[in-house]
Design an enzyme around this catalytic site. Sequence first.
Site, PDB file in Angstrom:
ATOM      1  N   LYS A  38      -4.824  -1.159  18.885  1.00 22.32           N
ATOM      2  CA  LYS A  38      -4.794  -1.430  17.446  1.00 22.32           C
ATOM      3  C   LYS A  38      -4.387  -0.178  16.660  1.00 22.32           C
ATOM      4  O   LYS A  38      -4.438   0.944  17.197  1.00 22.32           O
ATOM      5  CB  LYS A  38      -6.170  -1.918  16.979  1.00 22.32           C
ATOM      6  CG  LYS A  38      -7.302  -0.922  17.215  1.00 22.32           C
ATOM      7  CD  LYS A  38      -8.674  -1.586  17.051  1.00 22.32           C
ATOM      8  CE  LYS A  38      -9.788  -0.590  17.310  1.00 22.32           C
ATOM      9  NZ  LYS A  38     -11.109  -1.258  17.390  1.00 22.32           N
ATOM     10  N   TYR A 264      -2.984  23.340  -6.665  1.00 29.62           N
ATOM     11  CA  TYR A 264      -3.463  22.532  -7.782  1.00 29.62           C
ATOM     12  C   TYR A 264      -4.891  22.899  -8.167  1.00 29.62           C
ATOM     13  O   TYR A 264      -5.727  23.177  -7.312  1.00 29.62           O
ATOM     14  CB  TYR A 264      -3.434  21.048  -7.398  1.00 29.62           C
ATOM     15  CG  TYR A 264      -2.048  20.460  -7.344  1.00 29.62           C
ATOM     16  CD1 TYR A 264      -1.164  20.589  -8.428  1.00 29.62           C
ATOM     17  CD2 TYR A 264      -1.618  19.764  -6.223  1.00 29.62           C
ATOM     18  CE1 TYR A 264       0.105  20.033  -8.383  1.00 29.62           C
ATOM     19  CE2 TYR A 264      -0.360  19.193  -6.165  1.00 29.62           C
ATOM     20  CZ  TYR A 264       0.508  19.332  -7.254  1.00 29.62           C
ATOM     21  OH  TYR A 264       1.748  18.781  -7.200  1.00 29.62           O
TER      22      TYR A 264
HETATM   23  C1  LIG Z   1     -11.817  -0.695  18.586  1.00 29.19           C
HETATM   24  C2  LIG Z   1     -12.597  -1.553  19.512  1.00 29.19           C
HETATM   25  C3  LIG Z   1     -12.760  -1.197  20.869  1.00 29.19           C
HETATM   26  C4  LIG Z   1     -12.323   0.137  21.439  1.00 29.19           C
HETATM   27  O1  LIG Z   1     -13.338   1.089  21.283  1.00 29.19           O
HETATM   28  P1  LIG Z   1     -13.174   2.609  21.791  1.00 29.19           P
HETATM   29  O2  LIG Z   1     -14.454   3.263  21.412  1.00 29.19           O
HETATM   30  O3  LIG Z   1     -12.006   3.176  21.055  1.00 29.19           O
HETATM   31  O4  LIG Z   1     -12.931   2.545  23.268  1.00 29.19           O
HETATM   32  C5  LIG Z   1     -13.365  -2.113  21.715  1.00 29.19           C
HETATM   33  N1  LIG Z   1     -13.823  -3.298  21.241  1.00 29.19           N
HETATM   34  C6  LIG Z   1     -13.725  -3.647  19.937  1.00 29.19           C
HETATM   35  C7  LIG Z   1     -14.288  -4.949  19.488  1.00 29.19           C
HETATM   36  C8  LIG Z   1     -13.130  -2.785  19.037  1.00 29.19           C
HETATM   37  O5  LIG Z   1     -13.049  -3.117  17.737  1.00 29.19           O
END
Ligand SMILES: *Cc1c(COP(=O)(O)O)cnc(C)c1O
Length: 368
Positions: A38, A264
Amino acid sequence: MLKAKETVLEIDLKALKHNFNYLKSRLKTDTHFLAVVKAFTYGNEAAAIANCLQDLGANYFAVAYTNEGVALRNAGITKPILVLHPQAVNFNTIIKYQLEPSIYSSKILHDFLLVTKQQKTSNYPIHLKFNTGLNRLGFIAHELKDLLHILKRSKNVKAKSIFSHLAASEDLNEKEFTLEQIARFKSISHEFENIMGYQPIKHLCNTSGVLNYPEAQFNMVRCGIGLYGFGNSALENKNLIPVGRLKTIISQIHTLNAGDTIGYNRAYTCTQNQRIATLPIGHADGIGRPYGNGKGYVTINGRKAPTVGNVCMDMIMVNVTHINCNEGDEVIIFDTQNTAEQLANTANTISYELITGISQRVKRVILN
Ligand SMILES: *Cc1c(COP(=O)(O)O)cnc(C)c1O
């Protein structure tokens, strides 16, 4: 390795392969590997990384939102893709691209059943998400009977997996809570199998779950951050290699006098003669304002240069008074030695936030 000539995020596929193989080595031989890709593979570069993971043998992929899944299909990913947090407005797209929705509430189930009925699908794969303590998304255990009653009557969909998510798998002070989540998930799984008469894929662990709770692997694990080189502990970080290295260059160096101010709002005042370097990377690139005013730092010719003044949209200024450097020299924001996790800690945040925030404006360069 070539020196950076502009702001670049280098993506090292050899490091990715190392991390994949390391995480695999922590699994039982028959545990399937779902790669969580993702948010542009946690801010890296989704197409190259997902294809590399597909070639390495990842069994499944997961994204948060539908459009991320569509992009993966367009990039040549043919393995199943779980959409963790779909919204009903995208259900036709989900089916068109053969994406597999997480079904986390009665409403979302109802909405998906309507669409699958219209499209006359048969056994369309869905994934039932249960809330075992994170209290974010998912059915609760006492909804299971009604849920399964509905599913038994539908020929349009089939629950291919059931899953839940751990709230504190990286925090061993919360072990008791995590063990309770594992127990709840086991009990939900048993009830599912008793009522439905078949064994779905079962998955619970994220990266830290894999590393800390090997007994909770079930049939599949969902790893994200570990693939990209972070293990949420000093011990596990040693076993992993950061995949993304963010580099830039020195655009200009100013020699300033005591009393001169920088940037700034004149947030920094020089206390003596100082050399200040301006770098072409700012909050629009993912280096947020909390890194400003001496909290964050970069590395130039092996030495740390702290930020001075406020982070601008397109630039930061760093103090190079004590560093032998010139305009055009390479600057490391983070790499394998000066890690994103260490930098993130300077702004009281975590590796996840820093790396996923590197904006699409930053050029990606794929190595190896
Ligand atoms: C993002 C996510 C993961 C991955 O978790 P990590 O700690 O990055 O390995 C796994 N399961 C779900 C439901 C997630 O949202």
